[in-house]
Design an enzyme around this catalytic site. Structure first.
Site, PDB file in Angstrom:
ATOM      1  CB  SER A  59      -0.959   0.014   1.195  1.00 49.43           C
ATOM      2  OG  SER A  59      -2.135  -0.699   0.894  1.00 49.43           O
ATOM      3  CE  LYS A  94      -4.569   2.336  -0.457  1.00 50.99           C
ATOM      4  NZ  LYS A  94      -4.023   0.984  -0.234  1.00 50.99           N
ATOM      5  CB  SER A 101      -4.439   2.020   4.010  1.00 51.07           C
ATOM      6  OG  SER A 101      -3.703   1.328   3.011  1.00 51.07           O
TER       7      SER A 101
END
Length: 479
Positions: free
Chosen positions: A104, A107, A292
């Protein structure tokens, strides 16, 4: 509004990181453990500024400080990069130019691309369009009403507080429909066709939807595919149908009965009878990073694709994000993305690319990208770092480290910003090729805490100035 191409030193820095041409610090060794970390838990503070008078960190000293924490066997053989935010000097590097699985932390790239390719003040619009029954008027009972998604995963069926205000609500849209004079609807149809292609990406685990990690990607979903506002658990496998059903219920609640529910593309002849709007792109980006949020990440990636004239698919979003990074002067050599949320185990990107994206946000000249920094979770306080940094050996980083987390079965990662004990702003990326578990996260947190408590000035720097828990330097310069 696309950002102008970056100039001068920052472009050279990012290119040099990926080309490996910058001088690098010696690799940390197991024989150089960091001293024990103690001290009170800090208070959350504003992001410190780029203080040119703060002592510069010495690469050898930083490498020695982090050596023991990085050598923890539980981290495997982690890739790592630490950079001085102001000068761009590389302080620690381990395979930083080799594309790796980011989880993640990708991102950060998605956020940078969204704020580069899109106007931060733009909102995503969900519309209701209506076609009367054959031979009837606009107010004849019956007819067909389409709920047309614009890619807003924060659209909610809640009638109370929910999400980031002002949330787009089906109840508001239903009242708008009623107020046009429509008294009954034959069919409500959910239209999520603004996004196309597969709804799940290569490299996604089969259980992501049933485990509640993400909703199959559609331009139309309500409450991120949850069974009810604020609910946990599995996501719906058919978000457009679920949204149509929720809208039918909202219409019924305001006195507009609905016959049947279906899914499909809206008739071009249908007229708009209502619309609601998401929070701004800037707010959505901030929420995506702090929480997230995978649904927001995939939607923002597709919005970047649309802005760049690409298909609103996984491939289009991935191409769009990498293209927007290059537009911002951030090299992407070797990067391969299968999604824009980081859920795919097939994603690969160099740690140097993500750190260069963070430095783009830090440096003056790109005020829109400051949201990338404000959206990063704060250690011990917010988002995915809210329940971390409470132990004695990590508490010095609480309120000081701001970082995006990442976890898959093949990687545990952490990338963000930290101010060291001398007030120097540093950028870092840590990528351990091991599955996340409690001990893995704690081991990465010890690396970040060692960096936060590092009083590691170069010999020519001014004397060390001790950091005070809870203190904050002036904000980063804007402009």
């Amino acid at each position: 509004m696309p950002l102008a191409a970056r100039t001068g030193g920052l472009t050279a820095l990012a290119g040099a990181l990926l080309a490996g041409s910058l001088s690098t610090a010696p690799a940390p060794t197991p024989g150089n453990p960091a001293p024990p970390l103690t001290g009170p838990r800090a208070e959350a503070s504003a992001l410190p500024g780029l203080d040119p008078d703060a002592p510069k960190a010495d690469p050898a000293a930083v490498a020695a400080r982090l050596g023991g924490a990085l050598a923890d066997p539980i981290l495997g053989d982690p890739a790592a990069l630490v950079v001085d935010a102001l000068t761009g000097q590389v302080l620690v590097t381990r395979r930083a130019t080799t594309p790796t699985a980011p989880a993640s932390t990708i991102k950060i790239a998605t956020a940078t691309a969204a704020l580069t390719a899109l106007d931060p003040d733009t909102t995503l619009t969900t519309r209701a369009v209506y076609l009367p029954p054959a031979g009837g008027s606009a107010t004849t009972p019956g007819g067909t009403l389409w709920l047309v998604g614009g890619g807003d995963p924060t659209l909610t069926a809640s009638t109370g507080p929910a999400g980031y205000p002002p949330a787009a609500r089906l109840s508001d849209l239903a009242r708008q429909v009623r107020d046009t004079g429509i008294t009954a609807v034959g069919t409500v149809i959910g239209d999520g066709t603004a996004y196309s292609g597969p709804t799940t990406a290569p490299g996604w685990r089969d259980g992501y939807v049933s485990d509640g990690n993400v909703t199959p990607v559609s331009a139309l979903e309500v409450d991120a595919g949850r069974s009810a506002p604020g609910a946990g658990g599995p996501r719906t496998p058919t978000p457009d149908a679920a949204a149509a059903g929720a809208f039918a219920a909202a219409l019924g609640a305001v006195g507009v009965p609905v016959g049947t529910v279906a899914i499909g593309r809206a008739d071009p002849a249908a007229r708009e009878v209502g619309s609601v709007h998401s929070p701004t792109i800037a707010v959505l980006v901030e929420r995506m990073l702090t929480d997230s949020d995978n649904d927001l990440a995939e939607s923002l990636g597709r919005q970047v694709a649309i802005a760049r004239g690409l298909p609103a698919t996984f491939d289009g979003a991935s191409q769009g994000v990498l293209g927007a990074l290059r537009d911002a002067g951030i090299p992407t050599e070797g990067a391969v993305l299968r999604d824009t949320s980081g859920l795919s185990i097939d994603n690969r990107i160099a740690p140097a690319t993500l750190v260069a994206a963070l430095r783009t946000a830090v440096m003056p000249g790109h005020p829109a990208l400051r949201t990338v920094l404000s959206g990063l979770p704060v250690a011990g306080f917010t988002g995915t770092l809210g329940d971390r940094y409470g132990a004695a050996d990590t508490s010095p980083a609480a309120g000081v480290v701001r970082a995006k987390t990442g976890s898959l079965r093949i990687v545990t990662s952490l990338a963000g910003v930290v101010t060291d004990a001398d007030g120097r702003l540093l950028l870092f990326g840590l990528f351990a090729p091991v599955e996340e578990q409690g001990l893995t996260k704690m081991a990465l947190d010890r690396v970040a805490a060692a960096l936060a408590s590092c009083g590691c000035p170069a010999a020519a720097s001014p004397p060390t100035r001790a950091a005070r828990p809870g203190s904050s330097a002036p904000p980063l310069p804007q402009g």
